[in-house]
Design an enzyme around this catalytic site. Structure first.
Site, mmCIF file in Angstrom:
data_model
loop_
_atom_site.group_PDB
_atom_site.id
_atom_site.type_symbol
_atom_site.label_atom_id
_atom_site.label_comp_id
_atom_site.label_asym_id
_atom_site.label_seq_id
_atom_site.Cartn_x
_atom_site.Cartn_y
_atom_site.Cartn_z
ATOM 1 N N LYS A 27 -35.821 11.132 -42.165
ATOM 2 C CA LYS A 27 -34.991 10.037 -42.035
ATOM 3 C C LYS A 27 -35.478 9.395 -40.936
ATOM 4 O O LYS A 27 -35.748 9.529 -39.687
ATOM 5 C CB LYS A 27 -33.373 10.552 -41.633
ATOM 6 C CG LYS A 27 -32.658 9.375 -41.434
ATOM 7 C CD LYS A 27 -31.193 9.768 -41.208
ATOM 8 C CE LYS A 27 -30.109 8.761 -41.324
ATOM 9 N NZ LYS A 27 -30.200 7.802 -40.247
ATOM 10 N N ARG A 72 -30.277 -5.028 -45.065
ATOM 11 C CA ARG A 72 -29.219 -4.022 -45.952
ATOM 12 C C ARG A 72 -28.135 -5.034 -46.350
ATOM 13 O O ARG A 72 -27.623 -4.615 -47.416
ATOM 14 C CB ARG A 72 -28.573 -3.094 -44.749
ATOM 15 C CG ARG A 72 -27.732 -2.307 -45.246
ATOM 16 C CD ARG A 72 -27.486 -1.287 -43.922
ATOM 17 N NE ARG A 72 -26.105 -0.648 -43.980
ATOM 18 C CZ ARG A 72 -25.975 0.432 -43.742
ATOM 19 N NH1 ARG A 72 -26.921 1.184 -43.319
ATOM 20 N NH2 ARG A 72 -24.790 1.091 -43.793
ATOM 21 N N PHE A 97 -38.780 4.908 -49.892
ATOM 22 C CA PHE A 97 -38.249 5.885 -50.408
ATOM 23 C C PHE A 97 -37.706 5.685 -51.695
ATOM 24 O O PHE A 97 -37.284 6.543 -52.618
ATOM 25 C CB PHE A 97 -37.475 6.532 -49.482
ATOM 26 C CG PHE A 97 -36.170 5.513 -48.843
ATOM 27 C CD1 PHE A 97 -35.221 5.118 -49.541
ATOM 28 C CD2 PHE A 97 -36.360 5.453 -47.515
ATOM 29 C CE1 PHE A 97 -34.352 4.529 -48.887
ATOM 30 C CE2 PHE A 97 -35.715 4.635 -47.063
ATOM 31 C CZ PHE A 97 -34.393 3.993 -47.588
HETATM 32 P P1 AMP Z 1 -27.109 5.791 -41.505
HETATM 33 O O1 AMP Z 1 -27.436 4.451 -41.064
HETATM 34 O O2 AMP Z 1 -26.860 6.600 -40.312
HETATM 35 O O3 AMP Z 1 -25.827 5.624 -42.108
HETATM 36 O O4 AMP Z 1 -28.091 6.279 -42.382
HETATM 37 C C1 AMP Z 1 -28.266 5.698 -43.523
HETATM 38 C C2 AMP Z 1 -29.670 5.108 -43.303
HETATM 39 O O5 AMP Z 1 -30.666 5.690 -42.994
HETATM 40 C C3 AMP Z 1 -30.018 4.172 -44.630
HETATM 41 O O6 AMP Z 1 -29.298 2.881 -44.765
HETATM 42 C C4 AMP Z 1 -31.575 3.859 -44.370
HETATM 43 O O7 AMP Z 1 -31.410 2.704 -43.322
HETATM 44 C C5 AMP Z 1 -31.927 5.049 -43.279
HETATM 45 N N1 AMP Z 1 -32.899 5.832 -44.025
HETATM 46 C C6 AMP Z 1 -33.777 6.358 -43.129
HETATM 47 N N2 AMP Z 1 -34.923 7.243 -43.803
HETATM 48 C C7 AMP Z 1 -34.248 7.153 -45.114
HETATM 49 C C8 AMP Z 1 -34.392 7.855 -46.259
HETATM 50 N N3 AMP Z 1 -35.653 8.739 -46.381
HETATM 51 N N4 AMP Z 1 -33.739 7.541 -47.492
HETATM 52 C C9 AMP Z 1 -32.755 6.828 -47.238
HETATM 53 N N5 AMP Z 1 -32.081 6.250 -46.391
HETATM 54 C C10 AMP Z 1 -33.216 6.204 -45.186
#
Ligand code: AMP
Length: 597
Positions: A275, A305, A374
């Site tokens: 991540k 986004r 990704f």
């Molecule tokens: P969150 O912002 O905590 O809801 O986590 C989701 C976000 O992690 C996604 O919207 C992406 O911006 C980010 N992200 C980072 N690495 C990845 C990955 N390998 N696959 C999908 N999302 C990722």
């Protein structure tokens, strides 16, 4: 359709509490708007949006399609100014603001004035180029849309005044209910209880097409107006024929929090990725063809986004696309800030670059960004949303690895060496996931994402198919009873700390923590623990109980590996509890209670 009709219907919808009834009202509104179906062309022969398209957007409080980052760019005070002018010479913008403070909602405020007394002044504005002719002075939905379009595109010096003039012209022709919904539309505060799902269902009902096909068409086009028109004119076949378009962003698929245990229970195996701690981007790229007669050049757009166009702020991403991509593509990924060695920097650093409008070149000197992709939503004319993740990731790899130089040796290149490609592992082994998680943290990333390898890409959905490993909820205070000397660069540091809890008058081991600790912290911990070394054998050291660590974990499993009979799954170092002695550390009993035993 007259704007008064739209306002009247909006009022009915707003007063309706039942969801199904709201759908029925929106359906009727769309059907009525459909009667004005004939195609219209503007003077430059572009097809103009039809009333149906406009109404499908207005009813959601949108002036432009969801993919379109055009904004009216008009603030509340300009709107108050326009209302004040239309309300008469003795009303000022301050009066409007005072009334707003009193009443609390701009629609009510706008509806409380009587407009129309300013004919002489307002006559020149508000008509818009595409006025429906009719001769009467009734404001139409199309005139409102045309004027707002003109307003959005007003640029340069004096544009704010021009915007206020245009808006004044509209308010000046409004009766009170029209003014209520015009003000709310302009300030993006429609709030009549019509969400995206409502419009989707209403389109399906109005034009007798299945909801799931409307849903798919909305996902690929991101344009409620266009979907409504195509549903009406071409039915299901038309909807099914709608595709993604390079340059038109779609909503990003989202993740929910989840555990490794749940993921492995639900899927045969998990796709595991790092991540990355940056900002989400969607890259749209159309390669140029310098050999073509028109000498077409590459076209790259980068969206956030929220589908905002952030291309100008991220020239590195554009350069990357131009150097790397040989076929039209839509890629989903993250942009991360990196230091001189290419190591990731914290998220805050990305924010210094993202959305930046001025001095981008200068900002770039301080913080460089790098994209990591990704997912691949579209490649070379083919939409991939319905394909399984594994297939999409393979396609992503080939899009990124094929630099267009006729390389047919792509497969010989290791994934690690394909620039811009996220690494992805398939596994059903929790220990392997644990070590991927550890590597991710070690490399300076946020942790891991767990994905269902079979899942399609669902735009805008926060589903179970993508899970970000849940942050630890509980923490435990454990006594450090052992450690290992590191290797290589870390040879002088203690690491891999053995953790224990109290059981009667003994200490029993529950796991080892090696993740979530920076080199700097390791140096500090070594200094703290070295005086307590009781015995050494090879790299392993026994420590007399003296130091207490706070550790997070995902779950407590029963396990023969440790003397307590339990093992912490995914333990992470949170800090030293310098306020606690070993006898204040957590007990086996608490561990059992946390397990629900
Ligand atoms: P969150 O912002 O905590 O809801 O986590 C989701 C976000 O992690 C996604 O919207 C992406 O911006 C980010 N992200 C980072 N690495 C990845 C990955 N390998 N696959 C999908 N999302 C990722």
């Amino acid at each position: 359709m007259e704007f008064a009709t739209f306002a009247d219907r909006a009022g009915t919808i707003e007063a309706e509490p039942a969801d199904l009834e709201i759908v029925a009202h929106v359906r009727d509104l769309l059907v009525d708007a459909s009667d004005e179906g004939e195609e219209r062309r503007s003077s430059d022969d572009a097809v103009e949006p039809q009333t149906l398209e406009i109404v499908a957007r207005f009813v959601q409080g949108r002036v432009f399609p969801a993919w379109d980052s055009t904004t009216l760019d008009i603030g509340p005070s300009a709107c108050y100014e326009a209302i004040a002018r239309a309300a008469g010479t003795n009303v000022s913008a301050d009066d409007v603001e005072d009334r707003l403070a009193e009443i609390g909602e701009i629609g009510d405020v706008a509806a409380s004035y009587e407009f129309g007394g300013q004919q002489g002044l307002g006559a020149f504005a508000g008509g818009g180029s595409g006025s429906e002719g009719g001769g009467g002075d009734d404001l139409t939905v199309r005139e409102v849309a045309d004027t707002l379009e003109e307003l959005a595109h007003a640029e340069g010096s004096g544009s704010q005044d021009r915007k206020v003039d245009l808006l004044f012209g509209l308010f000046n022709r409004c009766a009170s209910e029209e003014a209520r919904y015009l003000a709310r539309l302009v300030l993006s505060e429609m709030r009549i209880g019509v969400g995206e799902g409502t419009v989707r269902d209403a389109i399906a009902e109005a034009f007798e097409v299945p909801e799931d096909r409307v849903e798919r068409a909305l996902q690929v086009s991101n344009d409620y107006g266009q979907v409504a028109r195509i549903a009406r004119d071409e039915g299901v076949d038309g909807l099914d024929g709608m595709d993604l378009a390079v340059g038109r962003p779609i909503q990003a698929m989202l993740a929910q929090a989840g555990t490794v245990t749940d993921a492995l229970e639900e899927w045969a195996e998990a796709a595991v990725e790092w991540k990355y701690d940056g900002a989400r981007i969607q890259l749209h790229h159309e390669p140029g063809d310098p050999g073509a007669a028109d000498g077409s050049v590459a076209e790259t757009r980068v969206f956030s986004r929220n589908m905002e166009d952030v291309t100008d702020a991220l020239p590195e991403v554009v350069e990357f696309a131009e150097e790397t991509l040989a076929e039209p593509a839509i890629l989903d990924g993250e942009v991360v800030a990196v230091d001189g060695d290419g190591s990731p920097l914290p998220f805050q650093e990305v924010l210094k670059r993202f959305r930046r409008k001025h001095d981008v070149a200068k900002a770039r000197e301080n913080v460089t960004v790098r994209p990591v992709f990704f997912d691949c939503l579209h490649a070379d004319g083919e939409d991939l949303l319905a394909e399984p993740l594994t297939t999409r990731h393979e396609r992503l790899r080939s899009v990124l690895a094929d630099s267009g130089a006729g390389s047919d040796t792509d497969d010989a290149v290791a994934d690690e060496d394909v620039e811009g490609l996220s690494l992805l592992w398939h596994t059903d082994d929790p220990d392997e996931i644990e070590s991927i998680d550890a590597d991710a943290l070690e490399a300076g990333h946020e942790g891991i994402m767990l994905k269902d390898p079979e899942s399609a890409y669902s735009p805008g959905r926060r589903g179970k198919h993508w899970r970000k490993r849940k942050p630890d909820v509980e923490t435990l205070d454990c006594v450090v009873t052992g450690a290992e000397w590191g290797e290589g660069r870390r040879a002088t540091f203690l690491g891999t700390f053995e953790l224990s809890v109290q059981a009667d008058d003994r200490l029993e081991t529950v796991g080892k923590v090696a993740t979530g600790i920076t080199d700097e912290k390791l140096a500090e911990l070594t200094e703290l623990l070295e005086p307590h070394i009781a015995a050494e054998e090879g790299q392993a050291v026994d420590l007399e109980p003296a130091v207490v660590f706070e550790v997070g974990y995902e779950e407590i499993q029963s396990s023969p590996t440790y003397s307590s009979g339990y093992a912490l799954r995914f333990p992470r170092f949170q800090g030293v509890r310098s306020d606690k002695d070993p006898e204040d550390a957590d007990t086996l009993e608490r561990l059992e209670r946390l397990r629900g035993e």
